[in-house]
Scaffold this active site. Sequence first.
Site, PDB file in Angstrom:
ATOM      1  CD1 TRP A   1       0.898  -0.342   2.987  1.00 26.49           C
ATOM      2  CD2 TRP A   1      -0.720   1.051   3.620  1.00 26.49           C
ATOM      3  NE1 TRP A   1       1.190   0.068   4.256  1.00 26.49           N
ATOM      4  CE2 TRP A   1       0.203   0.934   4.686  1.00 26.49           C
ATOM      5  CE3 TRP A   1      -1.829   1.884   3.809  1.00 26.49           C
ATOM      6  CZ2 TRP A   1       0.065   1.615   5.898  1.00 26.49           C
ATOM      7  CZ3 TRP A   1      -1.963   2.551   5.018  1.00 26.49           C
ATOM      8  CH2 TRP A   1      -1.024   2.417   6.042  1.00 26.49           C
ATOM      9  CG  ASP A   2       4.786   0.844   1.570  1.00 21.07           C
ATOM     10  OD1 ASP A   2       3.866   0.102   1.967  1.00 21.07           O
ATOM     11  OD2 ASP A   2       5.912   0.853   2.098  1.00 21.07           O
TER      12      ASP A   2
ATOM     13  CD  GLU B   1       2.382  -4.352   8.856  1.00 16.66           C
ATOM     14  OE1 GLU B   1       3.554  -4.616   9.170  1.00 16.66           O
ATOM     15  OE2 GLU B   1       1.953  -4.351   7.682  1.00 16.66           O
TER      16      GLU B   1
ATOM     17  CE  LYS C   1       6.052  -2.174  11.692  1.00 17.97           C
ATOM     18  NZ  LYS C   1       5.868  -3.290  10.751  1.00 17.97           N
ATOM     19  CD  GLN C   2       2.477   0.933  10.162  1.00 17.48           C
ATOM     20  OE1 GLN C   2       2.876  -0.175  10.471  1.00 17.48           O
ATOM     21  NE2 GLN C   2       2.474   1.381   8.923  1.00 17.48           N
TER      22      GLN C   2
HETATM   23  C1  BGC Z   1       4.828  -1.471   7.583  1.00 12.79           C
HETATM   24  C2  BGC Z   1       3.818  -1.546   6.465  1.00 12.79           C
HETATM   25  C3  BGC Z   1       4.513  -1.303   5.145  1.00 12.79           C
HETATM   26  C4  BGC Z   1       5.671  -2.264   4.960  1.00 12.79           C
HETATM   27  C5  BGC Z   1       6.474  -1.979   3.716  1.00 12.79           C
HETATM   28  C6  BGC Z   1       5.937  -2.471   7.305  1.00 12.79           C
HETATM   29  O1  BGC Z   1       6.909  -2.368   8.293  1.00 12.79           O
HETATM   30  O2  BGC Z   1       4.229  -1.749   8.837  1.00 12.79           O
HETATM   31  O3  BGC Z   1       2.823  -0.580   6.668  1.00 12.79           O
HETATM   32  O4  BGC Z   1       3.632  -1.444   4.108  1.00 12.79           O
HETATM   33  O5  BGC Z   1       6.541  -2.158   6.068  1.00 12.79           O
HETATM   34  O6  BGC Z   1       7.017  -0.703   3.751  1.00 12.79           O
END
Ligand code: BGC
Length: 762
Positions: free
Chosen positions: A345-346, A487, A596-597
């Site tokens: 999704w990035d 996550e 996490k984010q």
């Molecule tokens: C993040 C995801 C991201 C992926 C790739 C993961 O660490 O939690 O949101 O899509 O890294 O960048």
Amino acid sequence: MGIEIGGEWTLAESCFDSTVLGKCEAVMSLGNGYLGLRSATEERYVNEKRGLFVAGTFNSFGGVAESEVCELPNAADFLEMGISLNGTDFSLTQGTIQAYSRKLNFATGELHRHVVWMSPDGQKYQLDFYRITSMRNLHTIAQKICITPLSADAEVQITTGINGQITNSGSQHFSEGAKRFYDKKYMQLVQTTTQTGIEFVITTTVSGLSNPHIAMDRRKIFSVFNTHISKNQKLIIEKITTVHTSRDKLSEGMSTAKLQSIALSNLQDQSSLGYDEIARLSAESWQKKVWDNIPVTIDSNNPRDQLSLRFAQYHLQVMAPFHDNRMNIGAKGLSGEGYKGHTFWDTEIFALPYYIFSQPKTARSLEEYRYLSLPGARDKAKENGCVGAQFPWESAWITDGEVTPLLGAADIVTGLPIPILTGKIEIHITCDVCYGVWQYYMATGDEDFMERYGYELVFETANFWASRLEEGEDGLLHINNVIGPDEYKDEIDDDAFTNYCAGWNLYLAMEYRDKLEKSNPELLADLEKYINYDLWQQKVEKVYVPKSREDGVIPQNKTYLSLKEIDLSKYKNQKRVGSIYNDFNHDQINEMQVCKQADVLLLMLLMEDAFTPQEKRANWDYYEPRTLHDSSLSLSTHSILANDMGDFSLAYSLFERACAIDMGENMHSSNDGIHAGSIGGIWQCAVLGFGGLRLVGDKIRLDPKLPEHWKRLEFYAWLQGQKFKIEITQNSIQIDNLTQSGTIELEILGNMFVVRNRLKIT
Ligand code: BGC
């Protein structure tokens, strides 16, 4: 030590440390969207990670291990050059380094390393290494190496060729193919990926040296040259290489022999130009495509700000396979093995806005990739008992479907690899793809894209949600057992982000269907089989969207607010991300109020008109202290929101931290490759955040708030097929329509304006 500002356009390293090679290999990597080349040095070191990746050439190593999913294979290396000077191998781990610098010039895309080296036997030499990947001829890489003995004459031996012994951390993706010398001058190695059968033809030639001893070895072809140079005389060696593969659109269906001959003739043409001319033409393309065309200019008293934006634009350019709509952007671009070259999704949420506003053709190509991936998305939906299109969490080649690995890093408690569930249940990617289509259409108004691809994508993603929603005891529709953007929370129910976005996806499908009924009934009839209007309507009215508590806090999911709280200060102040895993395993983290984010806060940015300023503030105050920013995607979202909320200095410091993810002092953060989404986020902080350019509802909005020490921000934006220059100072906004053929309606500082040729507001 570290990465420094080397000038207005240059990222620099001023001392050599053989233990932290990964940083510069990645942040100074070269590329052109077709291929990406880590900036490993000519001489080899134990801790290096050499890497050449060609977009879209995925292969699966095979075998029985569950972790072996397909990845971008690390192709043969041709950068290597063994240099022996009076019998001593040139290596910076021996002798003394008297001068050293390595610089990547974003303006030209050229990497230059300068060394003055005293060999262990006391002889002094100056070496300069130059290198580019061509932006003009995407198959070409050119190197120039200059060696000057400063103490005495030198007997020089150069060993160089093509080395196919390179692997992806041990996985050899290629079987050995033909090796050949042509005219004692051109070396060629063919390697074929083991499962997908993609042929790579790498052809190279060395000039400035003569009478090679030619040699072959397993997966290797090389030449050894001996020459004498007098003291203070400069030996100039050029090595020109081309890379072609059978995945190239132009080589489809071609025999190997034909591909070999095309590769050779391209090399002959390119090498006849010589290094300087190839570099000049490539720099000209950089200038035309990016720096004269769509630069972001920041007038700030901190020179790092401008350099960070150039860094971002440079990498956004080299990571995007704009030449082929069957390919997309990897989470590490083409700069390392990390995340196996897969697309997440990035792309839609973090990188796509850059392309939409700056290079809409590339944005369209990235979204066409999603359309071409629809068969796999439909299969994935079916496998999960649903209909419509469910996009894979990780994608590779358009027909691969889901490619997320099943096992990850070590679990501190069990000692086993942590199972990765994202490929099974991180399903918000499906609305993120829809969000990408919406953003693209909103900004460009590209009806042709919508007719061919966009509407179908929106309808089919809506169909997925309609079938995925589950009726609960409360009579409402829920989405259970998912992972949201955060996550650190697995197998949760009613993730706010997922539920809101799924509902929005259904609404959008209804809106587009209504629009087509009026504007294009013929197309509507063609798309009829994807349209389930009544069902969408029934479902959307009953989707459960978590409402805010009395204090304004929206529960991130059904259980988050009742989870245990721990003191997170140790992890908030960590030097390296993910340190919480040194103390707890994933299951334990799952039971804590730690993110996490950005999650709820990201929702508040993407759907910004759905939330009040008070709600944004309440959720910021609740979630930010619980967020470790352990994903590189987190800081840019927080910076933009902080700016929106009026916390200007916080917004700027978060922007600085976002820039430091790749450009900062942590010499290990980029080992596996740069952070593509985070780099898109750097651009977002400047243009969408401080510059205030947003797509909100059915409006394009401009509401800038520059950091105090920025005198001026200037950028270019394509809106509805017209190109605008937008210049913002602390007390004025000026918009120039460079296309001068139409108008655009913008909401600026809360008022609607029609911009014709120029609009200036003070
Ligand atoms: C993040 C995801 C991201 C992926 C790739 C993961 O660490 O939690 O949101 O899509 O890294 O960048």
